[in-house]
Design a protein around this motif. Structure first.
Motif, PDB file in Angstrom:
ATOM      1  N   LYS A 161     -18.399  61.970  63.064  1.00 32.97           N
ATOM      2  CA  LYS A 161     -19.296  62.737  62.042  1.00 32.97           C
ATOM      3  C   LYS A 161     -19.854  63.885  62.365  1.00 32.97           C
ATOM      4  O   LYS A 161     -19.617  64.870  61.645  1.00 32.97           O
ATOM      5  CB  LYS A 161     -20.104  61.616  61.581  1.00 32.97           C
ATOM      6  CG  LYS A 161     -19.756  60.577  60.579  1.00 32.97           C
ATOM      7  CD  LYS A 161     -20.653  59.614  60.112  1.00 32.97           C
ATOM      8  CE  LYS A 161     -21.801  60.013  59.306  1.00 32.97           C
ATOM      9  NZ  LYS A 161     -22.895  59.066  58.958  1.00 32.97           N
ATOM     10  N   SER A 216     -17.522  58.794  53.038  1.00 32.50           N
ATOM     11  CA  SER A 216     -18.574  57.915  53.257  1.00 32.50           C
ATOM     12  C   SER A 216     -18.150  56.903  54.263  1.00 32.50           C
ATOM     13  O   SER A 216     -16.947  56.628  54.437  1.00 32.50           O
ATOM     14  CB  SER A 216     -19.436  57.338  52.232  1.00 32.50           C
ATOM     15  OG  SER A 216     -18.673  56.390  51.650  1.00 32.50           O
ATOM     16  N   SER A 228     -15.983  54.804  51.889  1.00 30.66           N
ATOM     17  CA  SER A 228     -15.001  55.500  51.368  1.00 30.66           C
ATOM     18  C   SER A 228     -14.212  56.543  51.962  1.00 30.66           C
ATOM     19  O   SER A 228     -14.805  57.475  52.568  1.00 30.66           O
ATOM     20  CB  SER A 228     -15.694  56.005  49.969  1.00 30.66           C
ATOM     21  OG  SER A 228     -14.756  56.682  49.105  1.00 30.66           O
ATOM     22  N   GLN A 229     -12.877  56.497  52.113  1.00 29.48           N
ATOM     23  CA  GLN A 229     -12.093  57.486  52.518  1.00 29.48           C
ATOM     24  C   GLN A 229     -10.777  57.736  51.712  1.00 29.48           C
ATOM     25  O   GLN A 229     -10.084  56.774  51.321  1.00 29.48           O
ATOM     26  CB  GLN A 229     -11.482  57.083  53.875  1.00 29.48           C
ATOM     27  CG  GLN A 229     -12.495  56.620  55.109  1.00 29.48           C
ATOM     28  CD  GLN A 229     -13.014  55.309  54.748  1.00 29.48           C
ATOM     29  OE1 GLN A 229     -12.337  54.457  54.588  1.00 29.48           O
ATOM     30  NE2 GLN A 229     -14.317  54.866  55.054  1.00 29.48           N
TER      31      GLN A 229
END
Length: 283
Positions: A38, A174, A177-178
């Motif tokens: 990230k 997130s 969620s991808q």
């Protein structure tokens, strides 16, 4: 587990506990790597934002500007740069991006530059023309590799080997969620500023605007590919973490159910022994 002996149930419990330890360890490893991934995503964005601003500045400030990277021609062959993973056990991460590319390329004459072992294996099995297999390990692709890929794509586009270049990657939204995404790399497209829309700065480029622009484009493409790679790696780790967390929870539920069966079988065995002892005493 009907009819299974206590020994069989106990062996099954130990087997599931071993699997649970593995999935838990993989979840922890993915979580640890995800933090670094990230950070890399956040650090990669400013680089190609600056290059994009430079390209726009050159294009907008010159009314007669032309570049081979802007050539709009009939699309006979499309080249897809597909970023997938090197391993499985990441939920639907690999399947989702490969399905998205298949849907986007439907009806087209296309070739592929795969990044990642899963992408290379997938397109080899399906006989899709492969530009190069040098980037079969996504984990080994660094910024220098992205420069090589960008130069290969830029050269192929200018030489007419393909008429458009599309980057397919997974956007990290997130932890949970991808989303698969596609981004058109070439030809570059922009809208000229309308006359009278405001003052424009005049910048002198040496030796000339077109030379500077054409030199920046491969750098810009490399930045986009690197950004897509960072997003995809973070997405893969997020998907693997989620998948391993779900697997660990499923293993825990299986252990609870097996323990219940084991206790019932043990209680049945004890009841049977008591019954036999009582029957023998009465006899």
């Amino acid at each position: 587990m009907a009819g299974a002996s206590m020994k069989d149930i106990k062996l099954r419990i130990k087997s599931v506990e071993g699997t649970m330890q593995i999935t838990k360890a993989m979840e922890l490893v993915a979580s640890s790597k995800l933090r670094r991934a990230k950070e890399r995503v956040e650090h990669s964005r400013p680089y190609f934002d600056v290059l994009h601003a430079a390209l726009d500045d050159i294009a907008y400030s010159n009314d007669e500007f032309r570049s081979p990277y802007m050539a709009q021609r009939p699309v006979k062959t499309s080249c897809y740069v597909v970023i997938a993973g090197d391993r499985g056990l990441a939920g639907g991460y690999n399947a989702n991006i490969l399905k998205a590319v298949a849907a986007h390329a439907e009806g087209k004459n296309w070739c592929v530059l795969p990044i990642g072992k899963k992408a290379l294996e997938h397109y080899r099995r399906r006989g899709v023309p492969i530009v190069t297999d040098r980037y079969a390990e996504a984990a080994d692709v660094e910024m220098s590799g992205c420069y090589d890929i960008a130069r290969t794509l830029a050269k192929g586009f200018v030489n007419g080997e393909f008429d458009e270049v599309i980057l397919a990657y997974t956007n990290f939204v997130s932890m949970l969620s991808q989303q698969p995404a596609t981004l058109k790399l070439l030809p570059l497209n922009y809208r000229k500023a309308e006359k009278g829309s405001g003052p424009r700065q005049t910048t002198l480029y040496e030796p000339d605007c077109e030379t500077v622009y054409n030199a920046i484009v491969p750098e810009y493409l490399a930045g986009l590919i690197w950004g897509g790679l960072c997003e995809s790696v973070a997405s893969e780790l997020g998907a693997r973490r989620t998948a391993m967390d779900a697997a660990s929870k499923n293993a825990g539920e299986m252990i609870e159910n097996l323990s219940l069966h084991y206790n019932r079988a043990r209680q049945a065995a004890i009841t049977q022994e008591i019954t036999e002892i009582v029957a023998g005493a009465e006899g």
